[in-house]
Write a protein that holds these residues in place. Structure first.
Motif, short mmCIF file in Angstrom:
data_model
loop_
_atom_site.label_atom_id
_atom_site.label_comp_id
_atom_site.label_asym_id
_atom_site.label_seq_id
_atom_site.Cartn_x
_atom_site.Cartn_y
_atom_site.Cartn_z
N ARG A 163 -8.49 -4.36 1.72
CA ARG A 163 -9.10 -3.53 1.71
C ARG A 163 -9.44 -3.32 0.47
N CYS A 164 -8.47 -2.65 -0.36
CA CYS A 164 -8.09 -1.48 -1.39
C CYS A 164 -8.37 -2.79 -2.54
N GLN A 165 -7.72 -3.83 -2.52
CA GLN A 165 -7.58 -5.16 -3.56
C GLN A 165 -9.49 -5.53 -4.32
N THR A 166 -9.99 -5.44 -2.66
CA THR A 166 -10.80 -6.43 -2.10
C THR A 166 -12.11 -5.72 -3.14
N HIS A 167 -12.06 -4.33 -3.06
CA HIS A 167 -12.70 -3.32 -4.60
C HIS A 167 -12.26 -2.41 -5.25
N CYS A 168 -11.62 -3.21 -5.94
CA CYS A 168 -10.67 -2.78 -7.00
C CYS A 168 -11.67 -3.29 -8.10
N PRO A 169 -12.17 -2.61 -9.46
CA PRO A 169 -12.96 -3.09 -9.90
C PRO A 169 -11.99 -4.00 -11.38
N ALA A 170 -10.75 -3.22 -11.07
CA ALA A 170 -10.06 -3.75 -12.26
C ALA A 170 -9.66 -5.17 -11.77
N TYR A 171 -9.10 -4.98 -10.91
CA TYR A 171 -8.42 -6.16 -9.67
C TYR A 171 -10.01 -7.53 -10.24
N ASN A 172 -11.27 -6.97 -9.29
CA ASN A 172 -12.17 -8.35 -9.54
C ASN A 172 -12.53 -8.36 -10.87
N THR A 173 -12.07 -8.06 -12.59
CA THR A 173 -12.57 -8.26 -13.30
C THR A 173 -10.98 -8.52 -13.92
N GLY A 174 -10.25 -9.41 -13.15
CA GLY A 174 -9.05 -9.76 -13.60
C GLY A 174 -8.30 -9.22 -14.37
N LYS A 175 -8.40 -7.94 -14.49
CA LYS A 175 -6.45 -6.96 -15.01
C LYS A 175 -5.18 -6.58 -14.13
N PRO A 176 -4.27 -6.83 -14.83
CA PRO A 176 -3.03 -6.75 -14.27
C PRO A 176 -2.65 -5.40 -12.63
N LEU A 177 -3.78 -5.31 -12.48
CA LEU A 177 -4.13 -4.16 -11.11
C LEU A 177 -4.43 -4.76 -9.85
N SER A 178 -3.73 -4.79 -8.69
CA SER A 178 -4.17 -4.61 -6.90
C SER A 178 -3.51 -3.34 -6.64
N PRO A 179 -4.26 -2.53 -6.61
CA PRO A 179 -4.09 -1.20 -5.29
C PRO A 179 -3.42 -1.80 -4.39
N LYS A 180 -3.05 -3.22 -3.46
CA LYS A 180 -2.66 -3.74 -2.74
C LYS A 180 -0.42 -3.86 -3.34
N THR A 181 -1.09 -4.02 -4.37
CA THR A 181 0.23 -5.36 -4.46
C THR A 181 1.01 -4.38 -5.23
N LEU A 182 0.42 -3.15 -5.66
CA LEU A 182 1.10 -2.03 -6.51
C LEU A 182 1.64 -1.25 -5.39
N ILE A 183 1.01 -1.36 -4.46
CA ILE A 183 1.58 -0.11 -3.15
C ILE A 183 3.26 -1.67 -2.85
N THR A 184 2.68 -2.68 -2.59
CA THR A 184 3.25 -3.56 -1.74
C THR A 184 4.94 -4.36 -2.62
N ASP A 185 4.62 -3.95 -4.28
CA ASP A 185 5.45 -3.78 -5.55
C ASP A 185 6.44 -2.58 -4.91
N LEU A 186 6.17 -1.39 -5.21
CA LEU A 186 6.35 -0.52 -4.99
C LEU A 186 7.55 -0.30 -3.45
N ARG A 187 6.83 -0.53 -2.98
CA ARG A 187 7.62 -1.09 -1.08
C ARG A 187 9.10 -1.51 -1.66
N ASP A 188 8.67 -3.10 -2.11
CA ASP A 188 9.52 -4.16 -2.70
C ASP A 188 10.86 -3.45 -3.13
N LEU A 189 10.36 -2.89 -4.17
CA LEU A 189 11.55 -1.72 -4.70
C LEU A 189 12.28 -0.82 -3.97
N ALA A 190 11.25 -0.69 -2.72
CA ALA A 190 12.90 0.44 -1.73
C ALA A 190 13.46 -0.28 -1.04
N TYR A 191 13.12 -1.15 -0.86
CA TYR A 191 13.66 -2.18 0.11
C TYR A 191 14.55 -2.75 -0.66
N GLU A 192 14.73 -3.60 -1.83
CA GLU A 192 15.59 -3.87 -3.04
C GLU A 192 16.52 -2.54 -2.72
#
Ligand code: SF4
Ligand code: SF4
Length: 733
Positions: free
Chosen positions: A296-325
């Protein structure tokens, strides 16, 4: 097998099953908690205990945030409530395994419990079927970038678990067992007809009952272990995450203890921002564990919706992936294990710890570069990752997991946080990483650097002479506080309305309205200096604090208590952030004050000056989402003669950012620009006018309208300008 033997084996089997499950779960949880404990930044979230208990009931028990989306919300709510009811079936199974003589039917209310278990079996199974249909068939774009395999596996797991539970009851009903309470279980009774031909008391029926009973419990205990590795960890972590939610004003950023960092003895504490995972607080890590990947965060993110390299969802899951890694031994280890998994001929290189399942899913199409089989940070190419991983094999946070461009793409609009059903806080993490870039590394976009230098040197981001700050007020009869020390209000003009030609129309219009209403106000003139908001949002907390302390001193000297702000960024800073520096004021945004003046009849609007236009109001993020001021500007526009107010498709708390927040006003932006997308949304309403309540939104609309060359059909002005145009001339009263 005799009943006596079963009575001995059954508790032993349960103890072994539960013991194995709990041991594996505890080991996993120790590791997960270990990441939180490694945090070098302490944070207390125990203030406002009653508000926290309330939040638990609103957001967890009543599923308050999710019910914003009626269909998905109701579906999730029934699954959640169903789970609570079905916990009783698990408890029942455990007691039955431990104590063969347990007579469930003799418990008070057992009939009602059995009925609810049966009913919610049906409800949850239907919910799971719909959720699977949503994932597999509809697959909405908000799921883009999610760990899809994990989501499907967990839905199938829960479905299998529930089916085994229900078939366990059905076989017992077919056996005629009184504790099955067949009369209270219509669904299980209907299913029992499948097994009746086997004959009550038959060996086959007893064996089937045993299979379903143990399959149910095995799946339950297996699920408990798998949770620790799955995105469904949120089933557990969302409860503390909601309880420990931010109870400070929404719009306030954390005030950094600069002195403590400067005087820190340990090298590990000598950093201003987050340059490594452990620089985040324990609550930040809890946020990472809690993401449901709903998108839902990604759907409403103006940066994501205009093709910028930011999705708040993947920001969170990438950080989590790093923690798990890191839990699994670092990037090199997981990379090697993934290689082993793909190539059975390769030797096993060590504990994977389940991390390979966190291979990222399908990403933003514009930058998709999946590397199947091991961790792939969403916005980085394999070459970038390989180059970023140092010898210790631990992938760096910035540059190796999150791109700098990702951090600079954020407008701090807060749409992500407003949407998140489990109250994850994205913006503070982005700000902490920006602080690291700016204060620890001195790395920031060139234009932003120049804005900061201007704030430092001439106290405004435009770089214009402080001496011209009050030029807009010449000939308008506006008093300076030095000449009018007892003025009720200080009008804090802000840098935009002081220096920018277009934004000066706001200051002029507001002054005219205040004078017409007889409001006792004055301005600081050249004593006014940038609040520091752009510096803070860009990441220069040091400069912000310098400005804040200086401004608070000036306001103290003039004994200022009440402030009118026509800039939502200034408003937010005074209302929510200056308190940390001893500045406590009664702050009012100009739309709130104008609305009040109209309602009190202190200004009147002239029907003869009707503006026959269709108008749409654009919500400023710092006025609306961060400070919940949605109604006053709309109520003002409704009162202006001739105006017909229409809403954009996205408005109020779901309003789209203009693209200027978070210091983005001072940075270059690639196409498509956020403000152009917002102008398109205004055009879609067929309005001829746009009203704003922020000088930066005004500038962004101006630019968008001019770039699209639609100035002949659409124009923009501040709400105050529309009011000033309609003000009744005193001579006509
Ligand atoms: S604050 Fe706005 S721009 Fe930044 S990540 Fe969240 S939704 Fe996107
Ligand atoms: S809205 Fe919250 S839970 Fe959903 S994907 Fe975004 S951060 Fe995760």
């Amino acid at each position: 097998m005799s009943a006596a033997v079963t009575a001995i084996i059954s508790p032993i089997a349960l103890v072994l099953l539960a013991g194995a499950s709990l041991t594996a779960s505890v080991l996993r949880w120790r590791k997960l908690l270990g990441v939180m404990q490694r945090s070098t930044r302490s944070e207390s979230r125990l203030d406002h205990p009653l508000a926290r208990v309330r939040a638990f009931f609103v957001y967890v028990m009543a599923q308050g945030r999710l019910l914003r989306w009626p269909l998905a919300g109701v579906l999730h709510a029934f699954i959640f409530w169903g789970f609570l009811v079905l916990l009783t079936a698990i408890a029942q199974g455990i007691v039955e395994a431990l104590w063969q003589g347990f007579q469930f039917q003799q418990l008070p209310g057992s009939g009602a419990i059995a009925f609810l278990q049966d009913l919610f079996f049906l409800v949850v199974i239907c919910g799971i079927a719909l959720a699977l249909y949503n994932r597999l068939v509809i697959n909405p774009t908000r799921f883009r970038g999610s760990h899809r395999g994990d989501a499907i596996l967990i839905l199938a797991w829960i479905g299998a678990l529930l089916i085994c539970m229900e078939l366990n009851y059905a076989t017992r009903i077919a056996e005629g067992a009184p504790e099955a309470l067949g009369q209270w279980r219509p669904v299980a009774s209907a299913l029992a007809s499948i097994f009746r031909p086997l004959g009550a008391g038959s060996e086959a029926l007893i064996v089937l009952h045993g299979i379903f009973f143990w399959a149910h419990l095995t799946l339950v205990f297996g699920f408990l272990v798998y949770l620790g590795y799955s995105k469904h960890l949120h089933i557990i972590t969302s409860v503390p995450n909601v309880f420990f939610k931010n109870e400070r004003p929404k719009g306030a950023l954390r005030t950094l203890d600069i002195e403590a960092v400067m005087n820190a003895e340990s090298e590990a504490d000598q950093h201003f921002g987050a340059g490594a995972l452990e620089h985040f607080s324990w609550k930040d890590t809890l946020d990472l564990y809690t993401c449901t990947e709903c998108g839902r965060c990604q759907t409403h993110c103006p940066a994501y919706n205009t093709g910028k390299p930011l999705s708040p969802k993947t920001l969170i899951t990438d950080l989590r992936d790093l923690a798990y890694e890191n839990l699994a031994g670092g990037y090199a280890a997981t990379r090697h294990d993934a290689h082993v998994a793909q190539d059975p001929g390769a030797t096993d290189g060590g504990a994977n710890d389940g991390a390979a399942m966190w291979t990222s899913g399908d990403h933003h199409p514009a930058t998709e570069h999946d590397l199947p089989g091991h961790f792939q940070p969403s916005w980085l190419s394999p070459e970038q990752v390989a180059a970023a991983v140092p010898n210790d094999g631990l992938r760096p946070l910035i540059g190796g997991t999150i791109l700098e461009e990702t951090l600079w793409s954020c407008t701090t609009c807060g749409a992500c946080m407003d949407q998140c059903p489990v109250l994850i806080e994205h913006v503070p993490k982005i700000m902490d990483m920006r602080r690291h870039l700016v204060l620890d590394e001195s790395r920031l976009p060139r234009q932003a650097e120049s804005a900061l230098r201007n704030i430092e040197n001439v106290a405004n981001p435009y770089g214009l002479s402080q001496q011209s700050r009050a030029d807009w007020a010449k000939d308008l009869g506006v008093s300076f506080i030095s000449d009018k020390p007892d003025a009720e209000y200080l009008y804090w003009v802000g840098c935009a309305a002081s220096f920018d030609e277009r934004a000066r129309t706001i200051a002029a219009a507001l002054s005219k309205i205040l004078q017409a209403a007889g409001v006792d106000f004055a301005i600081l003139g050249t004593e006014e200096k940038c609040t520091g908001d752009p510096a803070r949002r860009i990441g220069n907390e040091y400069l912000f604090q310098e400005r804040a302390k200086e401004n608070v001193e000036v306001l103290k000297r003039h004994n200022v208590r009440k402030i009118i702000a026509s800039c939502p960024h200034c408003f937010n800073t005074f209302a929510n952030e200056y308190g940390d520096f001893g500045g406590d004021y009664e702050v009012i945004h100009h739309t709130q004050l104008i609305d009040r003046l109209l309602k009190e009849g202190r200004i009147t609007l002239d029907a003869a000056k009707a503006q026959e236009e269709t108008i749409t109001y654009h919500d400023s993020c710092y006025l609306g989402r961060w400070n919940d001021i949605f109604a006053p500007p709309r109520e003002i526009l409704e009162r202006i003669p001739g105006l017909k107010v229409v809403e954009m498709a996205r408005s109020k708390s779901e309003g789209m950012c203009c693209g200027a927040g978070g210091g983005r006003m001072w940075m270059e932006e690639g196409q498509p620009r956020v403000n152009h997308r917002r102008v398109d949304e205004a055009v879609d309403t067929h309005a001829t006018k746009v009203a704003t309540a922020c000088p930066f939104c005004l500038a962004m609309f101006d630019e968008g309208i001019s770039a699209k060359q639609i100035g002949g059909t659409l124009a923009v002005d501040d709400v105050a300008v529309y009011v000033a145009r309609a003000l009744k001339d005193p001579a006509t009263d």
